[in-house]
Structures are given as structure tokens and as C-alpha cells.
Design an enzyme around this catalytic site. Structure first.
Site, PDB file in Angstrom:
ATOM      1  N   HIS A  20       0.845  -1.200   0.000  1.00 18.36           N
ATOM      2  CA  HIS A  20       0.000   0.000   0.000  1.00 18.36           C
ATOM      3  C   HIS A  20       0.883   1.254   0.000  1.00 18.36           C
ATOM      4  O   HIS A  20       0.611   2.211  -0.724  1.00 18.36           O
ATOM      5  CB  HIS A  20      -0.893   0.045   1.255  1.00 18.36           C
ATOM      6  CG  HIS A  20      -1.956  -1.010   1.316  1.00 18.36           C
ATOM      7  ND1 HIS A  20      -2.097  -1.874   2.379  1.00 18.36           N
ATOM      8  CD2 HIS A  20      -2.960  -1.327   0.455  1.00 18.36           C
ATOM      9  CE1 HIS A  20      -3.141  -2.666   2.170  1.00 18.36           C
ATOM     10  NE2 HIS A  20      -3.677  -2.367   1.019  1.00 18.36           N
ATOM     11  N   LYS A  44     -16.110  -7.866   4.169  1.00 14.50           N
ATOM     12  CA  LYS A  44     -14.911  -8.443   4.792  1.00 14.50           C
ATOM     13  C   LYS A  44     -15.000  -8.360   6.301  1.00 14.50           C
ATOM     14  O   LYS A  44     -15.607  -7.431   6.843  1.00 14.50           O
ATOM     15  CB  LYS A  44     -13.654  -7.699   4.312  1.00 14.50           C
ATOM     16  CG  LYS A  44     -13.324  -7.925   2.858  1.00 14.50           C
ATOM     17  CD  LYS A  44     -11.959  -7.333   2.488  1.00 14.50           C
ATOM     18  CE  LYS A  44     -11.630  -7.583   1.026  1.00 14.50           C
ATOM     19  NZ  LYS A  44     -10.386  -6.910   0.596  1.00 14.50           N
ATOM     20  N   ARG A  93      -1.657  -5.917  -8.497  1.00 14.00           N
ATOM     21  CA  ARG A  93      -0.515  -6.777  -8.202  1.00 14.00           C
ATOM     22  C   ARG A  93      -0.302  -7.830  -9.273  1.00 14.00           C
ATOM     23  O   ARG A  93       0.796  -8.112  -9.678  1.00 14.00           O
ATOM     24  CB  ARG A  93      -0.720  -7.502  -6.862  1.00 14.00           C
ATOM     25  CG  ARG A  93      -0.547  -6.607  -5.684  1.00 14.00           C
ATOM     26  CD  ARG A  93      -1.134  -7.218  -4.468  1.00 14.00           C
ATOM     27  NE  ARG A  93      -2.578  -7.210  -4.545  1.00 14.00           N
ATOM     28  CZ  ARG A  93      -3.377  -7.449  -3.529  1.00 14.00           C
ATOM     29  NH1 ARG A  93      -2.870  -7.754  -2.358  1.00 14.00           N
ATOM     30  NH2 ARG A  93      -4.680  -7.409  -3.669  1.00 14.00           N
ATOM     31  N   SER A 131      -2.767  -7.809   2.822  1.00 12.91           N
ATOM     32  CA  SER A 131      -3.030  -7.659   4.259  1.00 12.91           C
ATOM     33  C   SER A 131      -3.354  -9.015   4.872  1.00 12.91           C
ATOM     34  O   SER A 131      -2.897  -9.332   5.983  1.00 12.91           O
ATOM     35  CB  SER A 131      -4.214  -6.715   4.481  1.00 12.91           C
ATOM     36  OG  SER A 131      -3.929  -5.452   3.966  1.00 12.91           O
TER      37      SER A 131
HETATM   38  P1  ADP Z   1      -9.894  -3.473  -0.890  1.00  9.72           P
HETATM   39  O1  ADP Z   1     -10.799  -4.352  -0.065  1.00  9.72           O
HETATM   40  O2  ADP Z   1     -10.484  -2.129  -1.198  1.00  9.72           O
HETATM   41  O3  ADP Z   1      -9.323  -4.144  -2.095  1.00  9.72           O
HETATM   42  P2  ADP Z   1      -7.181  -3.537   0.153  1.00  9.72           P
HETATM   43  O4  ADP Z   1      -6.603  -2.841   1.340  1.00  9.72           O
HETATM   44  O5  ADP Z   1      -7.043  -5.012   0.080  1.00  9.72           O
HETATM   45  O6  ADP Z   1      -8.695  -3.093   0.098  1.00  9.72           O
HETATM   46  O7  ADP Z   1      -6.554  -2.946  -1.182  1.00  9.72           O
HETATM   47  C1  ADP Z   1      -6.651  -1.583  -1.501  1.00  9.72           C
HETATM   48  C2  ADP Z   1      -5.975  -1.372  -2.829  1.00  9.72           C
HETATM   49  O8  ADP Z   1      -4.573  -1.571  -2.675  1.00  9.72           O
HETATM   50  C3  ADP Z   1      -6.417  -2.347  -3.948  1.00  9.72           C
HETATM   51  O9  ADP Z   1      -6.395  -1.658  -5.183  1.00  9.72           O
HETATM   52  C4  ADP Z   1      -5.352  -3.404  -3.932  1.00  9.72           C
HETATM   53  O10 ADP Z   1      -5.218  -4.029  -5.198  1.00  9.72           O
HETATM   54  C5  ADP Z   1      -4.127  -2.559  -3.586  1.00  9.72           C
HETATM   55  N1  ADP Z   1      -3.093  -3.356  -2.949  1.00  9.72           N
HETATM   56  C6  ADP Z   1      -3.182  -4.165  -1.881  1.00  9.72           C
HETATM   57  N2  ADP Z   1      -1.991  -4.748  -1.619  1.00  9.72           N
HETATM   58  C7  ADP Z   1      -1.136  -4.287  -2.563  1.00  9.72           C
HETATM   59  C8  ADP Z   1       0.250  -4.546  -2.874  1.00  9.72           C
HETATM   60  N3  ADP Z   1       0.981  -5.413  -2.186  1.00  9.72           N
HETATM   61  N4  ADP Z   1       0.775  -3.890  -3.906  1.00  9.72           N
HETATM   62  C9  ADP Z   1       0.033  -3.044  -4.663  1.00  9.72           C
HETATM   63  N5  ADP Z   1      -1.264  -2.780  -4.450  1.00  9.72           N
HETATM   64  C10 ADP Z   1      -1.838  -3.394  -3.416  1.00  9.72           C
END
Ligand code: ADP
Length: 167
Positions: A20, A44, A93, A131
Site C-alpha cells: 500500500h 470483509k 498486483r 493484508s
Molecule cells: P480493498 O478491499 O479495497 O481491495 P485492500 O486494502 O485489500 O482493500 O486494497 C486496496 C488497494 O490496494 C487495492 O487496489 C489493492 O489491489 C491494492 N493493494 C493491496 N496490496 C497491494 C500490494 N501489495 N501492492 C500493490 N497494491 C496493493
């Protein structure tokens, strides 16, 4: 024409990871202002509260002067309207992210035709990072130091200590 764009990076951030932060850093370099908009996705189960996630992001991203941490609930399209921003940042990703992200981008555009979603790719070393993976490693007693900011690592340790006391 160069516009001073306010971009919004929405997500669950439960908890924030270095992946992130990589996306936040790239967005910060591209846009005049970036709002990291934290939400609790209704589909979630949450480990951390909205306020905990905001605090962790604030601590980890406070060196980016044009980045603000905010929260929202409900539809992202509605929230964007209230702050008058129509640029959404999302991280991609791998191919596995693509279908969901593509659907969501088009749905947001259906809800408001002005919304543009911009996908940023993290450094290759973060493409496997999520996460949920970080929480799993922490629960199984592994070190998360390489995957999350220091404050998140400490928060995860505290969370697990509380969990193990209650077992
Ligand atoms: P959501 O439930 O909105 O997907 P997340 O916190 O899982 O919430 O992800 C928020 C955004 O960050 C999404 O676009 C996700 O693809 C991106 N994201 C999560 N982890 C990574 C990572 N390791 N590298 C790049 N982008 C990421």
C-alpha cells in the site's frame, strides 16, 4: 494541459502494508494531492477498527506532504462527489486482481461517468503481498518486519498477544 489533480486511493487497509505504501508513494509523485480513503468493506471481516487503520496510515505516510488520510463509508462514487474528486487510484498486483478491479472501475464509471480509475503497479517485490497474508504470517508466529511499516508490525504483535491471552 497539466491539471492540479486530487486523487483518491480507497481501500480496506486492514492493516496497511509496504505494498500500500508503495502505491501511496507513486501516487504522491504523480498528483497534486492524494487522499488515502479508508473504509470498512462490508463484505470483509475486520481485524482493526477504522480509527486504528487511520492511525497506522497516518504514522506510516506522514513523510508525504501531499498525502492526507481520511475515511468514508458507503458508496465510493458518492464520497467522490462530496469532495469533488473523480480520480481513483488502485493497485494492481497480478492478473488475479484484474477481474475484480476492472469490474469495480467500470461500475464506478456507470455510477458516475466522470470517475476515472488509474491503476499503479507496485515494485515487483510487493506483488505477492496482501493484508490477509501478513495477518496469517503474524498469527503463525512469523516475522512481518519485511512486509509492513514498524508501527503495523507492533500493532500486529499486540493484537496477537491479546488473542492468545483470550484463548
Ligand atoms: P480493498 O478491499 O479495497 O481491495 P485492500 O486494502 O485489500 O482493500 O486494497 C486496496 C488497494 O490496494 C487495492 O487496489 C489493492 O489491489 C491494492 N493493494 C493491496 N496490496 C497491494 C500490494 N501489495 N501492492 C500493490 N497494491 C496493493
Amino acid at each position: 494541459m497539466t491539471k492540479k489533480i486530487l486523487a483518491v486511493y480507497p481501500g480496506n487497509f486492514d492493516p496497511p502494508t509496504n505494498g500500500h505504501l508503495d502505491i501511496i508513494s507513486r501516487a504522491s509523485g504523480l498528483f497534486a494531492e492524494v487522499m488515502v480513503a479508508v473504509t470498512n468493506n462490508v463484505n470483509k471481516v475486520h481485524t482493526f477498527t477504522l480509527q486504528e487503520k487511520i492511525d497506522l496510515l497516518q504514522e506510516s505516510a506522514n513523510h508525504f506532504k501531499n498525502v492526507k488520510i481520511v475515511s468514508f463509508s458507503g458508496l465510493l462514487a458518492n464520497y467522490l462527489e462530496t469532495i469533488n474528486s473523480f480520480v481513483v487510484i488502485r493497485g494492481l498486483r497480478a492478473i488475479s486482481d484484474f477481474e475484480y478491479e476492472f469490474q469495480m472501475a467500470l461500475m464506478n464509471r456507470k455510477l458516475n461517468k466522470n470517475i476515472e480509475t488509474i491503476f499503479l503497479m507496485p515494485d515487483q517485490s510487493y506483488t505477492f503481498l496482501s493484508s490477509s497474508m501478513v495477518k496469517e504470517i503474524a498469527m503463525l508466529g512469523g516475522s512481518t518486519a519485511a512486509f509492513v511499516p514498524k508501527c503495523v508490525e507492533e500493532k500486529l504483535k499486540k493484537y496477537i498477544a491479546i488473542l492468545s491471552k483470550n484463548v
